[in-house]
Scaffold this motif. Structure first.
Motif, PDB file in Angstrom:
ATOM      1  N   GLN A 123       0.822  -1.208   0.000  1.00  0.00           N
ATOM      2  CA  GLN A 123       0.000   0.000   0.000  1.00  0.00           C
ATOM      3  C   GLN A 123       0.854   1.256   0.000  1.00  0.00           C
ATOM      4  O   GLN A 123       0.466   2.289  -0.562  1.00  0.00           O
ATOM      5  CB  GLN A 123      -0.935   0.002   1.215  1.00  0.00           C
ATOM      6  N   ILE A 133      -9.326  -2.220   0.126  1.00  0.00           N
ATOM      7  CA  ILE A 133      -8.435  -1.243  -0.494  1.00  0.00           C
ATOM      8  C   ILE A 133      -9.204  -0.410  -1.518  1.00  0.00           C
ATOM      9  O   ILE A 133      -9.082   0.824  -1.581  1.00  0.00           O
ATOM     10  CB  ILE A 133      -7.239  -1.945  -1.168  1.00  0.00           C
ATOM     11  N   TYR A 146      -9.716   3.783  -1.443  1.00  0.00           N
ATOM     12  CA  TYR A 146      -9.200   4.724  -2.437  1.00  0.00           C
ATOM     13  C   TYR A 146     -10.306   5.310  -3.313  1.00  0.00           C
ATOM     14  O   TYR A 146     -10.217   6.471  -3.726  1.00  0.00           O
ATOM     15  CB  TYR A 146      -8.095   4.067  -3.265  1.00  0.00           C
ATOM     16  N   ASP A 156      -4.059   2.969   8.045  1.00  0.00           N
ATOM     17  CA  ASP A 156      -2.936   2.656   7.154  1.00  0.00           C
ATOM     18  C   ASP A 156      -2.495   3.890   6.367  1.00  0.00           C
ATOM     19  O   ASP A 156      -1.305   4.080   6.106  1.00  0.00           O
ATOM     20  CB  ASP A 156      -3.323   1.531   6.192  1.00  0.00           C
ATOM     21  N   ARG A 157      -3.461   4.710   5.972  1.00  0.00           N
ATOM     22  CA  ARG A 157      -3.102   5.948   5.256  1.00  0.00           C
ATOM     23  C   ARG A 157      -2.343   6.901   6.176  1.00  0.00           C
ATOM     24  O   ARG A 157      -1.367   7.539   5.765  1.00  0.00           O
ATOM     25  CB  ARG A 157      -4.370   6.627   4.738  1.00  0.00           C
TER      26      ARG A 157
END
Length: 309
Positions: free
Chosen positions: A109, A147, A151, A294-295
Motif C-alpha cells: 500500500q 483497499i 481509495y 494505514d493511510r
C-alpha cells in the motif's frame, strides 16, 4: 522550417520522435543538444516520453531537437541510485495508473500512497489497478475490496483486473480510450500482459516471476509511448520498485492527502506536521476515525523520509 513531433521512445542517447508528414505518421531518431542538459543538473533526463518538441532534419536523415514545448504536467520521481537526481517518467499525461498485483509480487500500500502524493503534487489525475485477480483467494479478495473502497472514497478509481477476465479488460479499455495514460508499477505485476491483452497491436515482452522471492524480472528497458487502436496512447515504463518523492517539503505533505485537507485547518500551529503536536486537527480527525489508519501510517512514514533528506 522546424518540424513538430512528440517523443515516443527514449533510449538515453537517442529520442524517437513521431511526427505527421504528408505521407502519414513518421518517426525519426533525434539527438538532444548539450545545452538542454545544462539547464537542470538534477534531472537525469531533460526530455521524456510524451514531450512535444520541435526538431530539424539533418542531411544524414537523423534529427536534432531544437525546442522542448511547455509541459501540461509530468510524472517525476527521485533516482534510486542518487537521491539528488530526479527522473521524469512521462510528460503531458491525461491519467496515471499505479499498477500492483494481488500477489506474485505481493501488493504494498505504501507504493500506492507515494505515487498518489506525486500525482496530487503535479496535478495528474490518478487511478489504481490491482491486477492478477484470478490468483486471489477469498481472504485476498476481501482485502482488495477494502483497499478499493478506501481509495474510491478518496477520489482514486480502483480497477480490479485479470487477463482472464474480459469484463475487467473492457473497463480498462474504456478508461484508456483517447487519452494519454501511463502505467507505473514494480516488475512482475503484469503491466505488459495487460497491454498485450487490451490491444492486439501491442506485443510487449512478458517476464517470469521468481518463486523464491516473488519478484518480477525487468522486461521493459526504456519508456515507450504506444498508440492504441481504440485511440490515445499508453506509456509503458520499466518496473519501479520504489517511488521517491521530488520537491515536496515536509510542511506541505498533508496538502497531498485529500482526507487531511479540511482537518488541517483546525490545527493550533501553522507549521504543524500532524505527527505529534498538541491541538492538531489531523490527529484529532484520525482519532475520531475519519482518517484510515494505514493511510495515516503511510503519511508518517513519508514524512520521516522527507525530514531525513
Amino acid at each position: 522550417m522546424p518540424e513538430e513531433g512528440r517523443i515516443v521512445e527514449s533510449t538515453g542517447r537517442w529520442y524517437k520522435v513521431a511526427y505527421d508528414e504528408d505521407t502519414g505518421m513518421q518517426t525519426i531518431n533525434c539527438r538532444l543538444p548539450g545545452r538542454f542538459r545544462l539547464k537542470d543538473h538534477a534531472l537525469t533526463n531533460p526530455i521524456a516520453v510524451g514531450d512535444y518538441v520541435e526538431f530539424e532534419i539533418n542531411d544524414d536523415g537523423s534529427g536534432s531537437i531544437e525546442e522542448i514545448k511547455d509541459r501540461e504536467n509530468y510524472l517525476i520521481r527521485q533516482s534510486t541510485h542518487h537521491q539528488e537526481d530526479h527522473q521524469i517518467l512521462a510528460a503531458n499525461i491525461d491519467r496515471a495508473y499505479a499498477v500492483q498485483s494481488v500477489k506474485m509480487p505481493r501488493m504494498k500500500q505504501g507504493f500506492f500512497d507515494r505515487f498518489l502524493v506525486t500525482c496530487e503534487a503535479y496535478q495528474i489525475p490518478a487511478s489504481i489497478i490491482i491486477n492478477k485477480m484470478d490468483l486471489a483467494d477469498e481472504n485476498a479478495r476481501a482485502y482488495v475490496d477494502s483497499i478499493a473502497e478506501l481509495y474510491d472514497s478518496l477520489g482514486y478509481p480502483v480497477l480490479k483486473t485479470s487477463i482472464k477476465d474480459g469484463k475487467s479488460l473492457d473497463r480498462l479499455q474504456e478508461d484508456l480510450r483517447n487519452n494519454t495514460s501511463v502505467f507505473i508499477g514494480p516488475s512482475g505485476v503484469g503491466k505488459s500482459s495487460l497491454l498485450n491483452s487490451i490491444d492486439s497491436n501491442i506485443d510487449r515482452k512478458v517476464g517470469d516471476i521468481s518463486t523464491f522471492n516473488e519478484k518480477g524480472k525487468h522486461t521493459t528497458t526504456f519508456a515507450k509511448l504506444l498508440p492504441l487502436k481504440i485511440g490515445g496512447y499508453i506509456v509503458d515504463t520499466p518496473g519501479i520498485k520504489e517511488f521517491g518523492l521530488v520537491n515536496i517539503e515536509p510542511w506541505e505533505l498533508s496538502l497531498f492527502f485529500p482526507e487531511m485537507l479540511e482537518a488541517r485547518h483546525n490545527c493550533k500551529f501553522n507549521n504543524c506536521t500532524h505527527a505529534h503536536e498538541p491541538g492538531c486537527g489531523v490527529i484529532e480527525s484520525f482519532k475520531e476515525g475519519h482518517i484510515d489508519a494505514d493511510r495515516y501510517d503511510s503519511y508518517l512514514n513519508i514524512l520521516d523520509s522527507l525530514q531525513e533528506d
